[in-house]
Write an enzyme that holds these catalytic residues in place. Structure first.
Site, PDB file in Angstrom:
ATOM      1  N   GLU A 219       5.682   1.853  -3.932  1.00 53.28           N
ATOM      2  CA  GLU A 219       6.776   1.609  -2.822  1.00 53.28           C
ATOM      3  C   GLU A 219       6.158   1.673  -1.606  1.00 53.28           C
ATOM      4  O   GLU A 219       6.134   0.603  -0.714  1.00 53.28           O
ATOM      5  CB  GLU A 219       7.875   2.439  -3.016  1.00 53.28           C
ATOM      6  CG  GLU A 219       8.883   2.292  -1.576  1.00 53.28           C
ATOM      7  CD  GLU A 219      10.260   3.063  -1.630  1.00 53.28           C
ATOM      8  OE1 GLU A 219      10.627   3.431  -0.595  1.00 53.28           O
ATOM      9  OE2 GLU A 219      10.568   3.525  -2.870  1.00 53.28           O
TER      10      GLU A 219
ATOM     11  N   ASP B 216       5.532   8.951  -3.797  1.00 52.18           N
ATOM     12  CA  ASP B 216       6.756   9.648  -3.104  1.00 52.18           C
ATOM     13  C   ASP B 216       6.361  10.391  -1.963  1.00 52.18           C
ATOM     14  O   ASP B 216       6.977  10.263  -0.744  1.00 52.18           O
ATOM     15  CB  ASP B 216       6.989  10.633  -4.296  1.00 52.18           C
ATOM     16  CG  ASP B 216       7.747  10.057  -5.445  1.00 52.18           C
ATOM     17  OD1 ASP B 216       7.915   8.714  -5.309  1.00 52.18           O
ATOM     18  OD2 ASP B 216       7.602  10.837  -6.581  1.00 52.18           O
TER      19      ASP B 216
END
Length: 396
Positions: free
Chosen positions: A291, A26
């Site tokens: 990600e 994140d």
């Protein structure tokens, strides 16, 4: 708590809020975005992070004890109640990955709306990256909140109808210059304390979650004739190969080498984001997760395995399939089939088939090499995420 009124200078102020859920993923995404907005668009970015200790692993200069500090043109705030006195209402509020902006900030904006509606900031929810079809239909949709404010859902993605992908303006030029001279990677390995690597050796980076598939791959690599170097930081990946380690993971030291015949495991130090990009550029193959590292592996123009974050009912495999479908759109059917089967086997933790699929996929194939180089240009779709985001705010 009373918060200061809206900032009065002409430079745009954006506030990005991030709750660190998975150590680096994140914060990795939000930090890259914050830096790019500040560097390429001269936006005053305030990055509010709840866990500065995790952040400091990818930004070594960061002091986790400070309430406020600045790096790369970005103001970094430790997000906790007592530090919200530093907050002033700017032009844009971004909730990264569905974290919730503090209620006192929302209350302050509601009061501002009553007095000066034109000064209310654009409120965005920056979602996780996905290649699924539904992203196009949901990207940019407004959501009216109970407090009377409007929030927009901003969804990154791989098509022109989505929010795009994080990619700095000169990234591909820098990558190509780096990869054009093999001495760059050798110098990097030396700086990281990785010895014994020769230019002709195969080098594989690993940044995965726990999976028995990794142990199966390394076991297979030991049967190969070539010299293979596996670069692994201390973390979740090592939990999968404890049977190969000479000691407990906690006792491993950065730079330590573990010889397994023709395979050498190297314990990597943590690095900043630029260093990680260069590491991916320098390896022959990259196993990545989450990600941020997933996207950077694509930009590296090297073959990779994406170890996607496991979810209930194997929903993560649906996300994986969606990405594999678009990634392989222009790839020869046999290459596409082998690459997809390898990624699926790794994500399913299939010890039996993952090595077989690895063996079948020829990473030196010219068509595959051309594909991994062309894919980043295709994926950008003429505009990166920051560019689309700035335009979205302007249109809103």
């Amino acid at each position: 708590m009373s918060l200061p009124s809206q900032q009065t200078n002409t430079r745009q102020q954006w506030d990005i809020f991030c709750v660190v859920v998975d150590n680096y993923g994140d914060i990795g995404v939000t930090w890259r975005l914050a830096k790019q907005l500040a560097a390429e668009y001269s936006i005053e970015v305030n990055l509010w992070i709840d866990d500065l200790n995790s952040f400091s692993h990818i930004l070594a200069r960061l002091n986790p004890e400070l309430a406020r500090q600045q790096f790369d043109g970005v103001n970094i705030f430790h997000w906790k109640a007592e530090n919200l006195t530093h907050f002033s209402i700017g032009n844009v509020l971004i909730e990264a990955f569905a974290c919730e902006i503090p209620s006192q900030i929302i209350e302050s904006i509601v009061k501002l709306k009553q007095l000066t509606p034109s000064k209310v900031p654009i409120w965005l929810n920056l979602e996780y990256l996905s290649a699924e079809d539904w992203v196009e239909g949901c990207h940019g949709l407004p959501s009216f909140q109970a407090c009377g404010l409007q929030k927009f859902f901003y969804l990154p993605g791989f098509t022109s109808k989505t929010g795009g992908l994080i990619c700095e303006k000169n990234l591909f030029v820098e990558r190509d210059a780096w990869q054009a001279d093999h001495t760059n990677k050798m110098r990097l390995f030396q700086q990281l304390g990785l010895t014994g690597i020769k230019p002709e050796h195969q080098v594989i980076s690993v940044f995965s979650y726990e999976t028995p598939a990794l142990l199966s791959l390394i076991t297979y690599w030991q049967t190969c004739k070539s010299n293979i170097h596996v670069l692994i930081p201390k973390g979740k990946s090592l939990n999968s190969i404890t049977s190969l380690l000479p000691c407990e993971i906690a006792d491993l030291i950065v730079g330590q080498q573990i010889s397994l015949g023709n395979v050498t495991l190297h314990v990597l130090p943590m690095t900043d984001q630029q260093g990680y990009d260069r590491l991916l550029w320098s390896c022959d193959f990259n196993i990545v997760r989450g990600e941020d590292s997933f996207l950077r592996a694509q930009w590296a123009a090297k073959p990779f395995i994406w170890h996607i974050y496991p979810q209930e009912d194997d929903y993560h495999l649906i996300k994986l399939q969606a990405f594999m479908q678009i990634y392989c759109d222009n790839l020869a059917p046999d290459l596409a089939k082998n690459w997809c089967e390898l990624n699926l086997a790794f994500n399913q933790g299939n010890q039996i088939t993952v090595a077989n699929h690895w063996q079948r996929l020829d990473f030196t194939n010219l068509s595959f090499a051309q594909h991994v180089k062309k894919w980043p240009i295709t994926a950008i779709n003429d505009a990166d995420l920051a560019s689309r985001l700035v335009q979205f705010v302007k249109n809103s």
